[in-house]
Design an enzyme around this catalytic site. Sequence first.
Site, PDB file in Angstrom:
ATOM      1  N   LYS A 213      57.641  34.853  58.514  1.00 36.67           N
ATOM      2  CA  LYS A 213      59.083  35.080  58.677  1.00 36.67           C
ATOM      3  C   LYS A 213      59.631  34.278  59.856  1.00 36.67           C
ATOM      4  CE  LYS A 213      59.293  39.640  56.489  1.00 36.67           C
ATOM      5  NZ  LYS A 213      59.663  41.057  56.619  1.00 36.67           N
TER       6      LYS A 213
ATOM      7  N   ASP B 205      57.984  42.790  62.179  1.00 36.21           N
ATOM      8  CA  ASP B 205      58.911  41.663  62.255  1.00 36.21           C
ATOM      9  C   ASP B 205      59.149  41.182  63.680  1.00 36.21           C
ATOM     10  OD1 ASP B 205      59.357  41.692  59.461  1.00 36.21           O
ATOM     11  OD2 ASP B 205      60.745  43.358  59.687  1.00 36.21           O
TER      12      ASP B 205
ATOM     13  N   THR C 197      61.840  38.920  52.222  1.00 39.43           N
ATOM     14  CA  THR C 197      61.005  40.074  51.895  1.00 39.43           C
ATOM     15  C   THR C 197      59.586  39.661  51.521  1.00 39.43           C
ATOM     16  OG1 THR C 197      60.789  41.954  50.385  1.00 39.43           O
ATOM     17  CG2 THR C 197      61.822  39.977  49.499  1.00 39.43           C
TER      18      THR C 197
ATOM     19  N   ASP D 249      66.059  42.288  55.749  1.00 42.10           N
ATOM     20  CA  ASP D 249      64.880  42.839  55.112  1.00 42.10           C
ATOM     21  C   ASP D 249      65.389  43.615  53.885  1.00 42.10           C
ATOM     22  OD1 ASP D 249      62.247  43.636  54.715  1.00 42.10           O
ATOM     23  OD2 ASP D 249      62.505  45.457  55.915  1.00 42.10           O
TER      24      ASP D 249
END
Length: 680
Positions: free
Chosen positions: A546, A569, A518, A370
Amino acid sequence: MFCFKYNSASQMDHSKMNHNHNPEMGHAGHNHQAMIDDFRKRFYVVLVLTVPIMLLSPMIQHFIGVSWQFPGSTYILFALSTVVFLYGGWPFLTGWLQEIKEKNPGMMFLIGFAISVAYLYSSVVVFGLAGVDFFWELTTLILIMLLGHWIEMKSVAGASKELELLVQLMPDDAHKVQGDKVEDVKTSLLVKDDVVLIKPGERVAADGIILEGEAYLNESMLTGESKPVARQKGAKVIAGSINGNSAFKITVSHTAKDSYLSQVIKLVDDAQRSKSQTQLLADTAAKWLTVIALVSGILTFAYWYITGQSFAFAMERMVTVIVICCPHALGLAVPLVVAKSTALSAKNGLLIKNRQEFENSRKITTIVFDKTGTLTIGKFEVSKTVSLNSHYSENEIIRFSAALEQNSQHPIATGILQKAKDLSIALTPVKDFNALTGKGVKGTIEGKEVMMVSPGYLKENDISIPEGFAASDTETFGFLLIDNDLIGYVALSDEIRPESFDAIRILKQNNIKSILLTGDNKTVAASVCKTLEMESFIAEVLPEQKLQKIKELQNAGEFVAMTGDGVNDAPALAQADIGIAVGSGSDIAAETAGIVLVNSNPKDIVNLVLFGKATHKKMIQNLIWATGYNVIALPLAAGVLYNQGILLSPAIGAVLMTCSSVIVAINASLLKVDATGKGN
């Protein structure tokens, strides 16, 4: 009665430390020390008795060319040896019976069997059987085994010294503030919302929020961060950290059992108890070695007796084989490294929740980073404010933006709020606040619908980006919408962490790819990627996207570690081969991550990977030594070089077995994490 049983399932209870905040832990810690003291006492008693037993032994007298036989000397030798067998051998005899009861034969089974055979045979000789006793061999064998266990128990205790230090970080007492009075109370009695005074030089008594004052805190024993960190009013503090030269007050966040330190200790304890594939392999090998020892001992006895050697000679060979093949070193090989590595990890801010993931870190080929707060400092500062509507000044743009962001925890929000504070702008209340995951925030301010969104949101909703706007490769932008009209935007900049350069460089040296993932714009992501010389970047992705990116890397054959905050996440962390929650501070309940890093420092991620490799290397070294020693020692104990004049006695076998265990313990104790992230 003490029986210190070594096996991988119950190496030692690492939570059983001397901890005065937990009576059970304190009691167990004293028990462990009592066991060490008991073995030491038994060793010295047997050592004193060994001298007359050696002098009264006919074989020893023959060796030194003297004869001290007198009426009844044989019975005195028998009596002294019986004391040694029952008192010195008691831990091994009780351990033997326990392993029989559990149907899990191991080291204690082998030692108990060996000394019992030696004692019973020698006793029968005393009372009439033709042959030679070997009471002196029995005595020296028990003596050396007691010494070996005493040393090894101290080594095991030493392997968890770091965890014990963590346990001792919590102060006994706290200065509880009640009105104008300050009362000293036990830390364990503190509850949520209590106010506690922390004096200069003291340890923080509980997790909490600074209510009054400010301080520089040394958190090195908790996070691995060597420099004192500044904490001001409203900042979180962690129990166990050391205060500097100023006094301050905190509001307690939760009770001691729910504190960060307590959670760390529980995590370390759980990790030390959990078994990885390497440890399961050692378990299996130890069980097979026990079977091999028994079978080899019986076959050795049968061979020498059938080929014409005396019963005593064949018996001695069997006892030596059984003793020398005890899976002691093999049983210690992995658990000692586990105890050392998990405790060291906790001291360095690496909290292992999943033991297998930690050991698998050696397989990592790609680390997905990240950006904000990990590779960058995460402290956004407003670099530019632009109004696109004449009815709203730049200060009005900040006023609405800050009012909206006051309910957000995002680093961008922190930067905007700081700008409002610098401009002395009062914050307006916000209603119906809602976070748009990966896109921005919205709410109602002064009856208007206000939104602070990313460039991606503008594209998705066909909102024209203003003329003259140019994306910067160092800035992140937040666009202000009021009643769906674009009013202006705020540009914020974030610096790359100095540690990021070393982290990426060390990963490259270890052939590990680094990829930036990101939600920020492509221009900023490309700039960070290029500056740090990373392999590639993936920008403008939402949290749910992601996971797909991680899958794509795995499908390409990569063994992927994902770093994230453990909240947005979570899906990607769960999908990755190794999930690493970073920047969690005092909140370590990132359920989807196998490993939690207390700080957001990318150097810690490098520490994790290299320390994982070093830990696995130590395990393999110990396993090779423990098994290799038996491969060489077993044939010698069986007497394969007897015709060449090489023969090991039971006592020498015990010395070799003890030495192998001590070497394994010393090798485990050499494991460390240095400041450069290179585990040893």
